[in-house]
Write a protein that holds these residues in place. Structure first.
Motif, PDB file in Angstrom:
ATOM      1  N   GLN A 270       0.819  -1.208   0.000  1.00 36.24           N
ATOM      2  CA  GLN A 270       0.000   0.000   0.000  1.00 36.24           C
ATOM      3  C   GLN A 270       0.856   1.262   0.000  1.00 36.24           C
ATOM      4  N   ALA A 271       0.224   2.366  -0.366  1.00 36.67           N
ATOM      5  CA  ALA A 271       0.930   3.653  -0.399  1.00 36.67           C
ATOM      6  C   ALA A 271       1.302   4.083   1.017  1.00 36.67           C
ATOM      7  N   ASP A 272       2.299   4.975   1.092  1.00 37.02           N
ATOM      8  CA  ASP A 272       2.783   5.408   2.402  1.00 37.02           C
ATOM      9  C   ASP A 272       1.683   6.089   3.220  1.00 37.02           C
ATOM     10  N   TRP A 273       0.832   6.908   2.549  1.00 36.47           N
ATOM     11  CA  TRP A 273      -0.205   7.617   3.306  1.00 36.47           C
ATOM     12  C   TRP A 273      -1.241   6.636   3.857  1.00 36.47           C
ATOM     13  N   VAL A 274      -1.492   5.560   3.110  1.00 32.97           N
ATOM     14  CA  VAL A 274      -2.417   4.538   3.599  1.00 32.97           C
ATOM     15  C   VAL A 274      -1.838   3.852   4.835  1.00 32.97           C
ATOM     16  N   LYS A 275      -0.539   3.549   4.788  1.00 33.70           N
ATOM     17  CA  LYS A 275       0.115   2.922   5.937  1.00 33.70           C
ATOM     18  C   LYS A 275       0.020   3.811   7.172  1.00 33.70           C
ATOM     19  N   SER A 276       0.253   5.122   6.962  1.00 39.42           N
ATOM     20  CA  SER A 276       0.221   6.045   8.092  1.00 39.42           C
ATOM     21  C   SER A 276      -1.168   6.116   8.718  1.00 39.42           C
ATOM     22  N   VAL A 277      -2.197   6.205   7.864  1.00 37.00           N
ATOM     23  CA  VAL A 277      -3.573   6.303   8.363  1.00 37.00           C
ATOM     24  C   VAL A 277      -3.964   5.039   9.110  1.00 37.00           C
ATOM     25  N   VAL A 278      -3.638   3.867   8.558  1.00 39.83           N
ATOM     26  CA  VAL A 278      -4.004   2.594   9.178  1.00 39.83           C
ATOM     27  C   VAL A 278      -3.284   2.422  10.505  1.00 39.83           C
ATOM     28  N   LEU A 279      -2.025   2.787  10.560  1.00 39.65           N
ATOM     29  CA  LEU A 279      -1.264   2.650  11.806  1.00 39.65           C
ATOM     30  C   LEU A 279      -1.827   3.541  12.902  1.00 39.65           C
ATOM     31  N   VAL A 280      -2.286   4.743  12.523  1.00 34.24           N
ATOM     32  CA  VAL A 280      -2.884   5.641  13.511  1.00 34.24           C
ATOM     33  C   VAL A 280      -4.219   5.073  14.006  1.00 34.24           C
ATOM     34  N   LEU A 281      -5.042   4.599  13.052  1.00 34.56           N
ATOM     35  CA  LEU A 281      -6.364   4.096  13.406  1.00 34.56           C
ATOM     36  C   LEU A 281      -6.311   2.807  14.218  1.00 34.56           C
ATOM     37  N   THR A 282      -5.242   2.041  14.060  1.00 30.21           N
ATOM     38  CA  THR A 282      -5.123   0.776  14.786  1.00 30.21           C
ATOM     39  C   THR A 282      -4.245   0.896  16.029  1.00 30.21           C
ATOM     40  N   ASN A 283      -3.940   2.117  16.419  1.00 32.62           N
ATOM     41  CA  ASN A 283      -3.166   2.324  17.637  1.00 32.62           C
ATOM     42  C   ASN A 283      -3.947   1.790  18.833  1.00 32.62           C
ATOM     43  N   THR A 284      -3.339   0.939  19.627  1.00 34.49           N
ATOM     44  CA  THR A 284      -4.030   0.264  20.725  1.00 34.49           C
ATOM     45  C   THR A 284      -4.601   1.246  21.736  1.00 34.49           C
ATOM     46  N   GLN A 285      -3.833   2.264  22.111  1.00 31.26           N
ATOM     47  CA  GLN A 285      -4.306   3.228  23.099  1.00 31.26           C
ATOM     48  C   GLN A 285      -5.530   3.986  22.589  1.00 31.26           C
ATOM     49  N   LEU A 286      -5.487   4.348  21.301  1.00 32.90           N
ATOM     50  CA  LEU A 286      -6.634   5.058  20.724  1.00 32.90           C
ATOM     51  C   LEU A 286      -7.872   4.172  20.694  1.00 32.90           C
ATOM     52  N   LEU A 287      -7.708   2.916  20.286  1.00 38.06           N
ATOM     53  CA  LEU A 287      -8.843   2.002  20.207  1.00 38.06           C
ATOM     54  C   LEU A 287      -9.429   1.723  21.587  1.00 38.06           C
ATOM     55  N   ASN A 288      -8.581   1.609  22.609  1.00 38.77           N
ATOM     56  CA  ASN A 288      -9.066   1.360  23.967  1.00 38.77           C
ATOM     57  C   ASN A 288      -9.824   2.564  24.530  1.00 38.77           C
ATOM     58  N   ALA A 289      -9.463   3.755  24.045  1.00 40.53           N
ATOM     59  CA  ALA A 289     -10.124   4.975  24.525  1.00 40.53           C
ATOM     60  C   ALA A 289     -11.424   5.271  23.789  1.00 40.53           C
ATOM     61  N   LEU A 290     -11.675   4.587  22.683  1.00 44.56           N
ATOM     62  CA  LEU A 290     -12.844   4.884  21.854  1.00 44.56           C
ATOM     63  C   LEU A 290     -14.171   4.834  22.611  1.00 44.56           C
ATOM     64  N   PRO A 291     -14.438   3.805  23.437  1.00 46.72           N
ATOM     65  CA  PRO A 291     -15.743   3.775  24.127  1.00 46.72           C
ATOM     66  C   PRO A 291     -15.981   4.990  25.003  1.00 46.72           C
ATOM     67  N   TYR A 292     -14.941   5.476  25.666  1.00 43.12           N
ATOM     68  CA  TYR A 292     -15.099   6.614  26.562  1.00 43.12           C
ATOM     69  C   TYR A 292     -15.232   7.917  25.773  1.00 43.12           C
ATOM     70  N   ILE A 293     -14.493   8.014  24.667  1.00 42.66           N
ATOM     71  CA  ILE A 293     -14.643   9.175  23.785  1.00 42.66           C
ATOM     72  C   ILE A 293     -16.059   9.202  23.214  1.00 42.66           C
ATOM     73  N   ALA A 294     -16.535   8.034  22.786  1.00 42.21           N
ATOM     74  CA  ALA A 294     -17.883   7.947  22.222  1.00 42.21           C
ATOM     75  C   ALA A 294     -18.934   8.317  23.263  1.00 42.21           C
ATOM     76  N   THR A 295     -18.724   7.907  24.516  1.00 42.16           N
ATOM     77  CA  THR A 295     -19.672   8.241  25.582  1.00 42.16           C
ATOM     78  C   THR A 295     -19.798   9.743  25.749  1.00 42.16           C
ATOM     79  N   ILE A 296     -18.660  10.430  25.774  1.00 43.47           N
ATOM     80  CA  ILE A 296     -18.668  11.891  25.921  1.00 43.47           C
ATOM     81  C   ILE A 296     -19.350  12.550  24.731  1.00 43.47           C
ATOM     82  N   VAL A 297     -19.002  12.086  23.516  1.00 40.93           N
ATOM     83  CA  VAL A 297     -19.590  12.671  22.302  1.00 40.93           C
ATOM     84  C   VAL A 297     -21.102  12.470  22.274  1.00 40.93           C
ATOM     85  N   VAL A 298     -21.542  11.259  22.597  1.00 39.30           N
ATOM     86  CA  VAL A 298     -22.975  10.960  22.566  1.00 39.30           C
ATOM     87  C   VAL A 298     -23.733  11.785  23.603  1.00 39.30           C
TER      88      VAL A 298
END
Length: 323
Positions: A270-298
């Motif tokens: 894949q292209a470099d920009w695709v790699k960068s986006v996927v690596l950011v989106l699959t960051n473990t800390q970010l994914l673990n924080a998603l439920p709490y971020i979603a709670t605040i947003v909702v």
């Protein structure tokens, strides 16, 4: 890809069931006009009691039963304080959560790191062999029972005389009292049912989801369950959908870790920009924080229209009643 989707679906179900149980229990409690912010504490007390009994006795079903009873007992103490003694419901609920967090950590300190077999998967013949969606039919017995229990309680709340009484007490306790209903008893019962559901959610967490004990094992699920009731505007069907959504967010981190090698293989070409986006989106800390971020947003999104919240919320929610 099918294996990844099957794994993700199974993980979503495991993460959603404690939310459904605790959220539905809180919904029933609030429908009777009682606001219980001690869901997290009751879940932790039920979880540690379940693990202790299961580990010492080797009987998982006994541990599950004890977890439910402990949640009910904790809720009965809360009900006595807020329904009978008319203490502040918000402060009492927060005190219950703090007590549950501290007491569960104290009681469970010697069980940290101890192995527990937990419940095994019971696959339903034929249905479990279906591609992708077969994961829905490859769950443990407590998972199947929890889903059935949630559906039955939802139907009772909106399709039975008992449910009508509970909802009428939450809307106008004075009117319900004037026509002969015992408001105090109804509120006691609804609160205890909510506590038992929270205890069951905690038991499910240690016996099915993680099969272990550690301090704060519920990870804030009780707080998300309280927010989920508002998100669902006090409707069980919306609560189920919301629990699945939050379960998906809680599961993305585990799914990404399980599929890390497959993701890396796919990124090679894949292209470099695709790699960068996927690596950011699959960051473990970010994914673990998603439920709490979603709670605040909702909650922020819902709070933009207070009239809609007041229209759907029980009219006497958190208001004391003295016969």
């Amino acid at each position: 890809m099918d294996a990844f989707l099957s794994s993700l679906i199974a993980s979503v179900i495991l993460a959603a069931i404690p939310l459904i149980l605790a959220g539905l229990g809180e919904l029933i409690t609030e429908k009777a006009g009682v606001l219980n912010l001690g869901v997290e504490g009751m879940m932790l007390l039920g979880a540690v009691a379940t693990f202790m009994v299961s580990f010492e006795s080797g009987n998982l079903w006994l541990g599950l039963l004890v977890g439910v009873l402990v949640g009910a007992v904790a809720a009965s103490v809360f009900a006595f304080l807020v329904v009978r003694l008319l203490t502040n419901q918000v402060a009492t609920g927060l005190a219950l959560t703090i007590l549950g967090m501290g007491l569960s950590a104290l009681l469970g300190v010697k069980y940290v790191g101890q192995p527990l077999a937990g419940f095994e998967v019971v696959a339903i013949p034929l249905l479990s062999d279906m591609p992708v969606v077969g994961a829905l039919f490859s769950q443990s017995l407590p998972a199947y029972l929890s889903i059935v229990l949630a559906v039955v309680l939802s139907l009772l709340l909106y399709r039975s005389k008992l449910g009508l009484v509970v909802r009428s007490v939450g809307e106008s306790p004075s009117v319900a009292h004037s026509i002969g209903y015992d408001v105090v008893t109804v509120r006691y019962g609804a609160t205890i049912v909510g506590g038992a559901m929270s205890g069951l959610a905690g038991a499910f967490t240690v016996l099915v989801q993680f099969k272990a004990w550690q301090e704060g094992i519920t990870g804030g699920v009780g707080w998300i369950a309280v927010a989920l009731v508002v998100f669902a505007t006090w409707r069980p069907s919306r609560l189920f959908l919301g629990a699945l959504l939050f379960g998906l967010m809680r599961s993305l981190g585990f799914a990404a870790q399980a599929a890390s090698q497959s993701i890396q293989d796919w990124l090679v070409n894949q292209a470099d920009w695709v790699k960068s986006v996927v690596l950011v989106l699959t960051n473990t800390q970010l994914l673990n924080a998603l439920p709490y971020i979603a709670t605040i947003v909702v909650l922020c999104w819902i709070s933009r229209d207070w009239r809609k919240i007041k229209l759907n919320a029980p009219a006497s929610l958190s208001q004391p009643f003295l016969p």
